[in-house]
Motif scaffolding. Structure first.
Motif, mmCIF file in Angstrom:
data_model
loop_
_atom_site.group_PDB
_atom_site.id
_atom_site.type_symbol
_atom_site.label_atom_id
_atom_site.label_comp_id
_atom_site.label_asym_id
_atom_site.label_seq_id
_atom_site.Cartn_x
_atom_site.Cartn_y
_atom_site.Cartn_z
ATOM 1 N N TRP A 109 57.014 63.970 118.439
ATOM 2 C CA TRP A 109 58.083 63.722 117.475
ATOM 3 C C TRP A 109 57.665 62.654 116.470
ATOM 4 O O TRP A 109 57.868 62.811 115.266
ATOM 5 C CB TRP A 109 59.357 63.295 118.197
ATOM 6 C CG TRP A 109 60.502 63.101 117.262
ATOM 7 C CD1 TRP A 109 61.325 64.055 116.761
ATOM 8 C CD2 TRP A 109 60.936 61.852 116.710
ATOM 9 N NE1 TRP A 109 62.248 63.484 115.931
ATOM 10 C CE2 TRP A 109 62.039 62.131 115.880
ATOM 11 C CE3 TRP A 109 60.508 60.544 116.837
ATOM 12 C CZ2 TRP A 109 62.711 61.136 115.192
ATOM 13 C CZ3 TRP A 109 61.178 59.560 116.144
ATOM 14 C CH2 TRP A 109 62.268 59.860 115.331
ATOM 15 N N HIS A 110 57.066 61.572 116.953
ATOM 16 C CA HIS A 110 56.635 60.510 116.047
ATOM 17 C C HIS A 110 55.522 60.998 115.118
ATOM 18 O O HIS A 110 55.481 60.637 113.940
ATOM 19 C CB HIS A 110 56.172 59.280 116.833
ATOM 20 C CG HIS A 110 57.299 58.455 117.331
ATOM 21 N ND1 HIS A 110 57.889 58.658 118.557
ATOM 22 C CD2 HIS A 110 57.975 57.431 116.770
ATOM 23 C CE1 HIS A 110 58.857 57.789 118.720
ATOM 24 N NE2 HIS A 110 58.936 57.031 117.647
ATOM 25 N N TYR A 111 54.626 61.814 115.640
ATOM 26 C CA TYR A 111 53.554 62.358 114.814
ATOM 27 C C TYR A 111 54.143 63.252 113.717
ATOM 28 O O TYR A 111 53.756 63.166 112.553
ATOM 29 C CB TYR A 111 52.581 63.157 115.680
ATOM 30 C CG TYR A 111 51.456 63.792 114.919
ATOM 31 C CD1 TYR A 111 50.392 63.030 114.463
ATOM 32 C CD2 TYR A 111 51.460 65.155 114.661
ATOM 33 C CE1 TYR A 111 49.362 63.611 113.747
ATOM 34 C CE2 TYR A 111 50.440 65.747 113.958
ATOM 35 C CZ TYR A 111 49.382 64.977 113.499
ATOM 36 O OH TYR A 111 48.374 65.554 112.801
ATOM 37 N N LYS A 143 56.038 64.052 107.816
ATOM 38 C CA LYS A 143 57.102 64.491 106.908
ATOM 39 C C LYS A 143 56.983 63.847 105.540
ATOM 40 O O LYS A 143 57.175 64.476 104.529
ATOM 41 C CB LYS A 143 58.475 64.134 107.495
ATOM 42 C CG LYS A 143 59.113 65.230 108.259
ATOM 43 C CD LYS A 143 60.529 64.827 108.605
ATOM 44 C CE LYS A 143 61.244 65.933 109.314
ATOM 45 N NZ LYS A 143 62.593 65.545 109.688
ATOM 46 N N GLY A 144 56.751 62.582 105.515
ATOM 47 C CA GLY A 144 56.668 61.884 104.243
ATOM 48 C C GLY A 144 57.071 60.438 104.442
ATOM 49 O O GLY A 144 57.606 60.049 105.465
ATOM 50 N N GLY A 154 58.249 63.709 128.808
ATOM 51 C CA GLY A 154 58.945 62.858 127.843
ATOM 52 C C GLY A 154 57.981 62.155 126.902
ATOM 53 O O GLY A 154 58.227 62.064 125.695
ATOM 54 N N MET A 155 56.874 61.637 127.439
ATOM 55 C CA MET A 155 55.883 60.969 126.590
ATOM 56 C C MET A 155 55.258 61.945 125.599
ATOM 57 O O MET A 155 55.034 61.606 124.434
ATOM 58 C CB MET A 155 54.804 60.308 127.445
ATOM 59 C CG MET A 155 55.260 59.063 128.137
ATOM 60 S SD MET A 155 53.941 58.134 128.918
ATOM 61 C CE MET A 155 53.384 59.283 130.157
ATOM 62 N N PHE A 156 54.963 63.165 126.062
ATOM 63 C CA PHE A 156 54.368 64.165 125.179
ATOM 64 C C PHE A 156 55.286 64.448 123.998
ATOM 65 O O PHE A 156 54.859 64.422 122.836
ATOM 66 C CB PHE A 156 54.091 65.459 125.944
ATOM 67 C CG PHE A 156 53.678 66.594 125.050
ATOM 68 C CD1 PHE A 156 52.401 66.652 124.540
ATOM 69 C CD2 PHE A 156 54.584 67.590 124.714
ATOM 70 C CE1 PHE A 156 52.015 67.691 123.705
ATOM 71 C CE2 PHE A 156 54.214 68.630 123.892
ATOM 72 C CZ PHE A 156 52.927 68.682 123.383
#
Length: 80
Positions: free
Chosen positions: A26-28, A33-34, A19-21
């Motif tokens: 996802w945040h990275y 994205k922009g 889950g942490m990975f």
């Protein structure tokens, strides 16, 4: 019965690590994205603040109702 804590602990560590990975990934990816514009961020923060305020008010109301109900039912609510 001695094996259960080992298996359960291993499963817990693997599930949390996975889950942490994916959360970090996802945040990275979202950062790459922009950039959002300032108006969108302001709207999101305002909505989050509204949700937090409603939650705290609901929690306070629930606590008061529970306290009143316990007092009516005759429970001793005084500290020792």
């Amino acid at each position: 019965m001695d094996w259960f804590p080992i298996v359960a602990g291993t499963f817990k560590v693997l599930a949390l690590a996975t889950g942490m990975f994916y959360a970090i990934k996802w945040h990275y990816d979202q950062g790459k994205k922009g950039k959002e514009n300032v108006a969108e961020k302001r709207e999101v923060l305002r909505a989050a603040g509204t949700v937090a305020a409603v939650f705290l008010l609901s929690l306070s109301a629930l606590g008061l109702v529970a306290f009143a109900l316990l007092r009516v039912l005759g429970n001793d609510l005084s500290f020792p």
